[in-house]
Scaffold this active site. Structure first.
Site, PDB file in Angstrom:
ATOM      1  N   ASN A  92      30.771  38.879  32.650  1.00 54.92           N
ATOM      2  CA  ASN A  92      31.949  38.788  33.533  1.00 54.92           C
ATOM      3  C   ASN A  92      31.635  39.174  34.985  1.00 54.92           C
ATOM      4  OD1 ASN A  92      31.669  41.523  32.926  1.00 54.92           O
ATOM      5  ND2 ASN A  92      33.860  41.925  32.808  1.00 54.92           N
ATOM      6  N   ASP A 150      33.432  38.962  26.842  1.00 61.37           N
ATOM      7  CA  ASP A 150      33.822  40.368  26.981  1.00 61.37           C
ATOM      8  C   ASP A 150      34.536  40.641  28.302  1.00 61.37           C
ATOM      9  OD1 ASP A 150      33.957  43.204  26.418  1.00 61.37           O
ATOM     10  OD2 ASP A 150      32.466  43.392  28.000  1.00 61.37           O
ATOM     11  N   ASP A 303      29.395  50.312  27.000  1.00 57.89           N
ATOM     12  CA  ASP A 303      30.373  49.580  27.825  1.00 57.89           C
ATOM     13  C   ASP A 303      30.333  50.115  29.256  1.00 57.89           C
ATOM     14  OD1 ASP A 303      32.254  47.769  28.622  1.00 57.89           O
ATOM     15  OD2 ASP A 303      33.899  48.579  27.435  1.00 57.89           O
ATOM     16  N   HIS A 307      32.740  50.951  38.684  1.00 58.60           N
ATOM     17  CA  HIS A 307      33.698  50.559  39.722  1.00 58.60           C
ATOM     18  C   HIS A 307      33.579  51.580  40.843  1.00 58.60           C
ATOM     19  CE1 HIS A 307      35.625  47.517  37.236  1.00 58.60           C
ATOM     20  NE2 HIS A 307      35.729  48.394  36.247  1.00 58.60           N
TER      21      HIS A 307
HETATM   22  O1  DOR Z   1      36.935  48.954  30.518  1.00 57.15           O
HETATM   23  C1  DOR Z   1      36.495  47.834  30.621  1.00 57.15           C
HETATM   24  N1  DOR Z   1      35.750  47.446  31.677  1.00 57.15           N
HETATM   25  N2  DOR Z   1      36.766  46.962  29.651  1.00 57.15           N
HETATM   26  C2  DOR Z   1      36.463  45.671  29.749  1.00 57.15           C
HETATM   27  O2  DOR Z   1      36.757  44.955  28.852  1.00 57.15           O
HETATM   28  C3  DOR Z   1      35.791  45.145  30.960  1.00 57.15           C
HETATM   29  C4  DOR Z   1      35.073  46.196  31.667  1.00 57.15           C
HETATM   30  C5  DOR Z   1      34.685  45.805  33.057  1.00 57.15           C
HETATM   31  O3  DOR Z   1      34.107  44.732  33.247  1.00 57.15           O
HETATM   32  O4  DOR Z   1      34.928  46.588  33.988  1.00 57.15           O
HETATM   33 ZN    ZN Z   2      32.613  45.492  28.171  1.00 59.77          ZN
END
Ligand code: DOR
Ligand code: ZN
Length: 422
Positions: A92, A150, A303, A307
């Protein structure tokens, strides 16, 4: 030039090894595993555990498109700092990784800038829009190791059925982010007491469980291999447990935050405790641990979702979902699962090496003579305090700031090269 890792305790889960053994590395490969080995250079691992380089099959590096959050270079350095030598990157990015050229782009940037192994996953649908399938055979031919949308689920059961059929035909595992978008409905944290008290829109566990169940049923229908990502809830674990008992080809992962925290953390840590799926409740934490113990949960992933502070420093509802994982995962596993007596250190290492690699068939997560010298050396007893300013990641979004953990990486070796050393 050879390198010997000596005086450590070797844990190699795929061969059931857990004893004092040295490793000799030559030309990027494991030349020998044995006693009293000597090399031109030496890493003294006294008091340390030596294991295959850790493997994380669920990370988000943000290149291309969001390089201020993380690049393939910075993400790989964060991984090495956390003891990882192999990661599977999600698709993504912007643009998304939905064609052969984009997979090649990730592979090229990894070759040019990464200090560890980056294995790209690619989208299952074009534009990650859940409508039209990608050219999975082509994606696989250029090196995609799995397909996944995802960050989202595929809402149409019809499309999901076709995706699983095609992925299965191509020999690719589908990695499923399970989320019913209609039930998610703008939710920003777990629906329940805390969401109500804090005045934050919630999303029910059901949004995840319905799709775990649907996706597993479609995998059973098509015979495809499915891997359920980031399981968070007691009922979710139970659905997978029952499917496995029936012989469905399903595997799953959870992440350290889901056994370490509950949605109580949202109050103290704010948007750094916001991720999707969200933190759940005490009964779920207990069920996640039980699922790890009984083998329903196959592996640990992070995961890792960087950010920037600017993006996270907004009202809870408007902040992006996601937290960092690579630089705290090993220590959270040792502290939360091993030190507490829930699982052995051998099992913990398996969950972070041979198990995840096995799910996607990666050449990683094991140590054998002639194989790649991907090795992690860590002290399981050493204590440290989480300080995100010391992270190698470009981002700082962790809910674990100030937490005292055990488990410090001394050295990470990838293809015989020391890529991190304390
Ligand atoms: O917490 C998340 N961050 N869940 C997701 O499904 C995507 C991911 C992201 O790309 O930041
Ligand atoms: Zn993820």
């Amino acid at each position: 030039m050879s390198l010997a890792v000596v005086n450590g305790h070797l844990i190699e889960p795929s061969q059931g090894i857990s004893e004092a053994l040295d490793i000799l590395i030559e030309d990027g490969k494991v030349a020998k595993i044995g006693k009293k080995l000597k090399g031109d250079k030496t890493i003294d691992a006294s008091g340390h555990i030596v294991c295959p380089g850790l493997v994380d099959i669920h990370v988000h590096f943000r290149e291309p498109g969001f390089e201020s959050k993380e690049t393939i270079a910075s993400g790989s350095r964060a991984a090495a700092h956390g003891g990882f030598t192999s990661v599977v990157t999600m698709a993504n990015t912007r643009p998304v990784i939905d064609n052969a050229g984009m997979v090649e782009f990730v592979n090229r940037r990894a070759r040019e800038t990464a200090c560890i192994k980056v294995w790209p996953a690619a989208c299952a649908t074009k534009g990650m829009e859940g409508v039209e399938m990608t050219e999975m055979a082509e994606l696989k031919a250029v090196g995609a190791v799995a397909v996944t949308d995802d960050g989202r689920d595929i809402q149409s059961s019809w499309v999901m059925r076709r995706v699983l059929e095609y992925a299965g035909m191509c020999g690719l595992v589908y990695m499923a982010h399970c989320e019913d978008a209609t039930l998610m409905d703008g939710g920003a944290m777990n629906e329940g007491y805390n969401a109500t008290r804090l005045g934050i829109p919630g999303c029910p566990k059901t949004m995840e469980e319905i799709m775990i169940d649907r996706n597993i049923r479609l995998a059973a229908l098509t015979g495809a291999k499915i891997h359920i990502q980031h399981v968070t809830s007691a009922e979710g674990v139970d659905i997978i447990r029952r499917a496995k008992a029936k012989g469905v080809r399903v595997t799953c992962e959870t992440a350290p935050h889901y056994w370490t925290l509950t949605d109580d953390a949202v109050e103290g840590f704010g948007t750094n405790a916001k991720m999707n799926p969200p933190l759940r409740e005490a009964v779920d934490v207990a069920a996640i641990k039980a699922g790890i113990v009984d083998g329903t949960i196959d592996c640990i992933a992070t995961d890792h979702a960087p950010h920037t502070p600017t993006e996270k420093e907004v009202e809870f509802q408007y902040a992006p979902f996601g937290i960092l994982g690579l630089e705290t995962s090993l220590a959270l596993t040792i502290t939360g699962l091993v030190e507490t007596g829930i699982i052995s250190i051998e099992k913990a290492i398996a969950l972070m090496t041979s198990a995840p690699a096995g799910i996607l068939g990666l050449e990683a997560g094991t140590l054998r003579e002639g194989g790649p010298a991907d090795i992690t050396v860590f002290n399981p007893k050493a204590e440290w305090t989480v300080d995100p300013t010391a992270f190698y990641s470009l981002s700082r979004n962790t809910p674990f700031t100030g937490m005292k953990l055990r488990g410090v990486v001394k050295a990470t070796i990838c293809d015989g090269k020391v890529v991190y050393s304390a």
